[in-house]
Structure formats: C-alpha cells, structure tokens
Design a protein around this motif. Sequence first.
Motif, short mmCIF file in Angstrom:
data_model
loop_
_atom_site.label_atom_id
_atom_site.label_comp_id
_atom_site.label_asym_id
_atom_site.label_seq_id
_atom_site.Cartn_x
_atom_site.Cartn_y
_atom_site.Cartn_z
N THR A 76 139.86 98.89 87.41
CA THR A 76 139.31 100.24 87.53
C THR A 76 140.18 101.23 86.78
O THR A 76 141.26 100.89 86.27
CB THR A 76 139.24 100.66 89.02
N ILE A 77 139.72 102.47 86.76
CA ILE A 77 140.49 103.55 86.14
C ILE A 77 141.84 103.72 86.84
O ILE A 77 142.81 104.16 86.24
CB ILE A 77 139.69 104.88 86.22
N HIS A 78 141.91 103.32 88.11
CA HIS A 78 143.11 103.53 88.92
C HIS A 78 143.91 102.26 89.15
O HIS A 78 144.75 102.21 90.04
CB HIS A 78 142.70 104.15 90.27
N LYS A 146 136.49 110.93 91.99
CA LYS A 146 136.87 110.07 90.87
C LYS A 146 135.61 109.77 90.05
O LYS A 146 135.00 108.71 90.16
CB LYS A 146 137.52 108.78 91.39
N GLU A 149 135.59 106.72 87.55
CA GLU A 149 135.39 105.44 88.24
C GLU A 149 133.94 105.28 88.66
O GLU A 149 133.38 104.19 88.61
CB GLU A 149 136.32 105.35 89.45
N ARG A 152 132.10 104.14 85.58
CA ARG A 152 132.44 102.75 85.26
C ARG A 152 131.70 101.79 86.17
O ARG A 152 131.13 100.79 85.73
CB ARG A 152 133.96 102.53 85.42
N ARG A 153 131.68 102.12 87.46
CA ARG A 153 131.04 101.23 88.43
C ARG A 153 129.53 101.19 88.22
O ARG A 153 128.91 100.13 88.34
CB ARG A 153 131.37 101.69 89.85
#
Length: 201
Positions: A76-78, A146, A149, A152-153
Amino acid sequence: MGKIFCLMGKSACGKDTVYKKLLADESLPLKTLVPYTTRPIRDGETDGVEYYFLTEEKLQELKHQEKIIELRSYHTIHGVWKYFTVNDHQINLEENHYLIIGTLESYLKLKKYFGENIIIPLYIELESGERLQRALDRERMQSEPKYAELCRRFLADEEDFSTKNLSLAGITRFFVNESLNRCTEELTHCIKEHISLKMEE
C-alpha cells in the motif's frame, strides 16, 4: 461437518453491513471467524471484532507454530499490510457453521485447505460508480483520510475481482447489493439451502 461461508466483494460494496445483518439474524446458526491483519486499526474498529490487529513479530511467531491457513500481502501507499487466517481457538467444524469476510485469493486458499464442500462463496456486487462514491464518503469520515490508498484499492479490486478471475475460481452466482434488505434476504436463503443440504446428508 460445518460450513464456512466466505463473503466477498470489491471495496465499499457493503460487505461489512451485510455481514453484521447476517450475524444478527437469529435464524442463521452462524459464528464469526475473525481474520488477522498487520495494518493499523481504523477509527471505529475494535480489536477482535473486525480483525485481530497484530504486529509483524507476532505474525512470524504464528508462522513458526504453523498456524497460518492463508496469508496475503498488499503493498500500500503506507507500506506492506498483511491479512491472514489462523487455525486458532475459533474453528470447530464438528459443531459450528461460520461466516467470514474474504478476498478471492483468501477464498481459494481456504477452499484448498478445508475442501470445496466446506467453503461456500457469497459474492456481493455493486455498480462501480456507487462503490466509489461510498468509499469516498467513508474515507472523508476518517480522522486522517487516505485518498491515495482508496484509489489504489479501488483499481486493484477491479483487477482482482475481474470477470475472468471470478470464472476461474468457479464463482458464478452474484448477490447484487442495490437493496440491502433484498440482498440480505437472498443471502439468507442461500445459506439456509447449504445448511439444510448438509443436514440431509
């Protein structure tokens, strides 16, 4: 043997709400099977309810004890977030039926581990624009949204739950969540069908 009903669908399709409604239905003899994750806990979540939130060190300890049934890693971004199912105190198929929330990947791994006669897929579908709006509304309510994210998801789910992948997994029945009550009623009927089949065997 009991059944494990695996509730699946793309992000923001309403899985969590449907899950809670099915578990609240006293006519369904379902127990929870809480999954595990290493991702940070979100606002409104409780450890041991939506997930067991563990550290990477605790995950490695469970791996060493050979208690991991299936494990998925997401970049993920995190950072890397891991989701997994553990063969722990929760599982007793001699006496109980279970309802879990999963992904297509976790469903396939659970089916391989327990057998396709035990794992029953329940796939929820919702129009993409409606899903994206729901996801955005939900993210805005977080103390630290976020959005990267979320995007992305959303895109990852479009690929992961593609028509081709669903077909390869043998999932042909979809439950459309345009009406929560109607979708829940259809899922309830499906679950009762599988439990009654088991009881007749």
